[in-house]
Scaffold this motif. Structure first.
Motif, short mmCIF file in Angstrom:
data_model
loop_
_atom_site.label_atom_id
_atom_site.label_comp_id
_atom_site.label_asym_id
_atom_site.label_seq_id
_atom_site.Cartn_x
_atom_site.Cartn_y
_atom_site.Cartn_z
N GLU A 112 -11.73 3.17 -6.38
CA GLU A 112 -11.70 1.83 -6.99
C GLU A 112 -10.63 1.76 -8.08
N LEU A 113 -10.50 2.81 -8.86
CA LEU A 113 -9.47 2.85 -9.90
C LEU A 113 -8.08 2.68 -9.29
N ASP A 114 -7.81 3.41 -8.23
CA ASP A 114 -6.50 3.32 -7.57
C ASP A 114 -6.27 1.96 -6.94
N LYS A 115 -7.33 1.37 -6.41
CA LYS A 115 -7.21 0.04 -5.79
C LYS A 115 -6.88 -1.02 -6.85
N ILE A 116 -7.58 -0.97 -7.99
CA ILE A 116 -7.31 -1.92 -9.07
C ILE A 116 -5.87 -1.75 -9.56
N TRP A 117 -5.43 -0.50 -9.72
CA TRP A 117 -4.07 -0.20 -10.17
C TRP A 117 -3.04 -0.79 -9.21
N LEU A 118 -3.18 -0.51 -7.92
CA LEU A 118 -2.21 -0.99 -6.94
C LEU A 118 -2.19 -2.51 -6.88
N ASN A 119 -3.36 -3.15 -6.82
CA ASN A 119 -3.39 -4.61 -6.73
C ASN A 119 -2.83 -5.28 -7.98
N THR A 120 -3.01 -4.63 -9.12
CA THR A 120 -2.42 -5.16 -10.36
C THR A 120 -0.91 -5.04 -10.31
N LEU A 121 -0.42 -3.87 -9.89
CA LEU A 121 1.04 -3.68 -9.77
C LEU A 121 1.66 -4.70 -8.83
N LEU A 122 1.04 -4.90 -7.68
CA LEU A 122 1.60 -5.82 -6.70
C LEU A 122 1.61 -7.26 -7.22
N ALA A 123 0.56 -7.65 -7.93
CA ALA A 123 0.51 -9.00 -8.51
C ALA A 123 1.58 -9.17 -9.58
N MET A 124 1.80 -8.13 -10.39
CA MET A 124 2.80 -8.21 -11.45
C MET A 124 4.21 -8.27 -10.89
N GLN A 162 -4.04 -16.88 -21.81
CA GLN A 162 -4.77 -15.63 -21.61
C GLN A 162 -5.92 -15.80 -20.62
N MET A 163 -6.62 -16.94 -20.72
CA MET A 163 -7.72 -17.18 -19.78
C MET A 163 -7.20 -17.37 -18.36
N SER A 164 -6.04 -18.00 -18.22
CA SER A 164 -5.42 -18.16 -16.90
C SER A 164 -5.07 -16.80 -16.31
N VAL A 165 -4.46 -15.93 -17.13
CA VAL A 165 -4.11 -14.58 -16.68
C VAL A 165 -5.37 -13.83 -16.25
N ALA A 166 -6.41 -13.89 -17.06
CA ALA A 166 -7.65 -13.16 -16.76
C ALA A 166 -8.29 -13.64 -15.47
N LYS A 167 -8.34 -14.95 -15.30
CA LYS A 167 -8.97 -15.50 -14.09
C LYS A 167 -8.23 -15.04 -12.84
N GLN A 168 -6.91 -15.13 -12.87
CA GLN A 168 -6.14 -14.70 -11.71
C GLN A 168 -6.24 -13.20 -11.49
N TRP A 169 -6.18 -12.43 -12.58
CA TRP A 169 -6.26 -10.97 -12.44
C TRP A 169 -7.55 -10.56 -11.76
N LYS A 170 -8.66 -11.14 -12.19
CA LYS A 170 -9.95 -10.80 -11.59
C LYS A 170 -9.96 -11.13 -10.09
N GLU A 171 -9.29 -12.22 -9.71
CA GLU A 171 -9.20 -12.56 -8.29
C GLU A 171 -8.35 -11.54 -7.54
N PHE A 172 -7.19 -11.18 -8.11
CA PHE A 172 -6.29 -10.24 -7.44
C PHE A 172 -6.93 -8.88 -7.22
N ILE A 173 -7.77 -8.45 -8.17
CA ILE A 173 -8.37 -7.11 -8.06
C ILE A 173 -9.81 -7.16 -7.54
N ASP A 174 -10.28 -8.37 -7.20
CA ASP A 174 -11.62 -8.55 -6.66
C ASP A 174 -12.66 -7.93 -7.59
N TYR A 175 -12.64 -8.41 -8.83
CA TYR A 175 -13.50 -7.85 -9.88
C TYR A 175 -14.42 -8.95 -10.40
#
Length: 199
Positions: A112-124, A162-175
């Motif tokens: 899960e750690l690696d998945k969150i890392w990769l999905n965050t990198l790809l979104a960025m 910041q709230m926009s970033v957080a909302k999208q990040w949670k979607e990108f990493i399925d959190y």
């Protein structure tokens, strides 16, 4: 080989040109830090090292496939990916008035750690955030009893961004768990700092 359809409907195979790379909108730099390896008298950040700056999709995948994943890092280390020219330090001019959203990896173990890392990198690097100019970079912190991934942003006082970033990040990493945002200025003053925003 790449397939194309001709005007008369036939499929034509053409060789892929390996010399053509796909540029990213901006370059990014991987950094590594092993604060536990430095002496206690050394200044913070003295063990921080840039590894490589990449600016194409192909270079990203070459690096990603050749570097350690966060789950393979020894406890006490931090792995970073930041926009080129931005150092992963509070003192950096791009980070000085910012903060970070943090995800604690408590539910899925190392995969899960690696998945969150990769999905965050790809979104960025894929510029998926509506408030992409707010993004400074991401840090994976591996400790003996916890693993965290933190998304650093530029303007902590801009709550809407910041709230926009957080909302999208949670979607990108399925959190689905709650995440919190800490101002860097608060963290400098108090190690037991509280979140200013949560989502």
């Amino acid at each position: 080989m790449a397939e194309e359809e001709s005007q008369n409907g036939e499929i034509i195979e053409r060789p892929i040109d390996g010399s053509k790379k796909h540029p990213l909108e901006r370059p990014w730099t991987f950094w590594f830090d092993n604060p536990s390896a430095k002496s206690k008298s050394a200044a913070w950040g003295s063990s921080l090292r840039s590894i490589y700056t990449f600016s194409t999709i192909e270079d990203f995948w070459c690096l990603y496939n050749g570097l350690f994943l966060p789950s393979k890092l020894p406890p006490g280390t931090d792995f970073h990916c930041f926009k080129e020219g931005v150092e992963p330090k509070w003192e950096d001019v791009q980070c000085a008035h910012g903060g970070k959203w943090t995800v604690n990896n408590t539910r899925g173990g190392k995969d899960e750690l690696d998945k969150i890392w990769l999905n965050t990198l790809l979104a960025m690097i894929g510029e998926q955030f509506d408030e992409g100019d707010e993004i400074c970079g991401v840090v994976a912190s591996v400790r003996a009893r916890s693993e965290k991934i933190a998304l650093w942003t530029r303007t902590a006082a801009n709550e809407a961004a910041q709230m926009s970033v957080a909302k999208q990040w949670k979607e990108f990493i399925d959190y689905n768990d709650k995440i919190g945002y800490i101002f860097h200025d608060d963290a400098k003053k108090d190690k037991s700092v509280k979140n200013r925003y949560t989502l």
